[in-house]
Design an enzyme around this catalytic site. Sequence first.
Site, PDB file in Angstrom:
ATOM      1  N   GLY A  91       0.787  -1.231   0.000  1.00  0.00           N
ATOM      2  CA  GLY A  91       0.000   0.000   0.000  1.00  0.00           C
ATOM      3  C   GLY A  91       0.812   1.269   0.000  1.00  0.00           C
ATOM      4  CG  HIS A  98       5.361   7.662   4.632  1.00  0.00           C
ATOM      5  ND1 HIS A  98       5.775   7.433   3.334  1.00  0.00           N
ATOM      6  CD2 HIS A  98       4.138   7.093   4.726  1.00  0.00           C
ATOM      7  CE1 HIS A  98       4.849   6.762   2.680  1.00  0.00           C
ATOM      8  NE2 HIS A  98       3.830   6.538   3.509  1.00  0.00           N
TER       9      HIS A  98
HETATM   10  P1  AMP Z   1       1.394   5.292   2.021  1.00  0.00           P
HETATM   11  O1  AMP Z   1       0.139   4.845   1.308  1.00  0.00           O
HETATM   12  O2  AMP Z   1       1.849   4.398   3.111  1.00  0.00           O
HETATM   13  O3  AMP Z   1       2.502   5.609   1.021  1.00  0.00           O
HETATM   14  O4  AMP Z   1       1.008   6.659   2.737  1.00  0.00           O
HETATM   15  C1  AMP Z   1       0.967   7.881   2.090  1.00  0.00           C
HETATM   16  C2  AMP Z   1       0.095   8.763   2.903  1.00  0.00           C
HETATM   17  O5  AMP Z   1       0.316  10.107   2.530  1.00  0.00           O
HETATM   18  C3  AMP Z   1      -1.402   8.507   2.714  1.00  0.00           C
HETATM   19  O6  AMP Z   1      -1.986   8.140   3.958  1.00  0.00           O
HETATM   20  C4  AMP Z   1      -1.939   9.843   2.201  1.00  0.00           C
HETATM   21  O7  AMP Z   1      -3.204  10.160   2.713  1.00  0.00           O
HETATM   22  C5  AMP Z   1      -0.864  10.816   2.678  1.00  0.00           C
HETATM   23  N1  AMP Z   1      -0.739  12.048   1.918  1.00  0.00           N
HETATM   24  C6  AMP Z   1      -0.679  12.173   0.573  1.00  0.00           C
HETATM   25  N2  AMP Z   1      -0.508  13.472   0.248  1.00  0.00           N
HETATM   26  C7  AMP Z   1      -0.451  14.174   1.413  1.00  0.00           C
HETATM   27  C8  AMP Z   1      -0.293  15.554   1.744  1.00  0.00           C
HETATM   28  N3  AMP Z   1      -0.143  16.493   0.798  1.00  0.00           N
HETATM   29  N4  AMP Z   1      -0.293  15.912   3.050  1.00  0.00           N
HETATM   30  C9  AMP Z   1      -0.448  14.972   4.006  1.00  0.00           C
HETATM   31  N5  AMP Z   1      -0.593  13.653   3.764  1.00  0.00           N
HETATM   32  C10 AMP Z   1      -0.596  13.255   2.488  1.00  0.00           C
END
Ligand code: AMP
Length: 112
Positions: A91, A98
Amino acid sequence: MDDCLFCRIVRGEIPATLVAETDDCVAFRDVNPQAPLHVLVIPRAHVASLNEAADAAQIGKLSLLAAEIARREGHAESGYRTVVNTGAAAGQTVFHVHLHLLAGRELRWPPG
Ligand code: AMP
């Protein structure tokens, strides 16, 4: 990385709701929260995923900062979850490593 979304947040080019900043890490609220508390903790330095990570201190600091935020936001006793998605099948959608910090609701196991 010029076009990395999270590098752009680190540089202040894209707005984010910051909850903590250290010399090495930045933490901000997830734009699509999956729990009442959903914070992303990232290293300032670009690393695409755990597959590319090599600096134990850098990765360890993500967990310690998440624990500090969980404490500060009142979830240390009740509990919280930290998750690092690595690769598309897990995912991962943003390829700047992060750590998700989730709390404030019942978190079931196993995760989906
Ligand atoms: P993952 O799917 O583990 O790569 O997590 C990426 C996360 O980044 C997701 O939960 C998104 O909702 C979050 N995300 C994407 N763009 C932003 C943004 N501009 N600010 C804060 N969170 C974000």
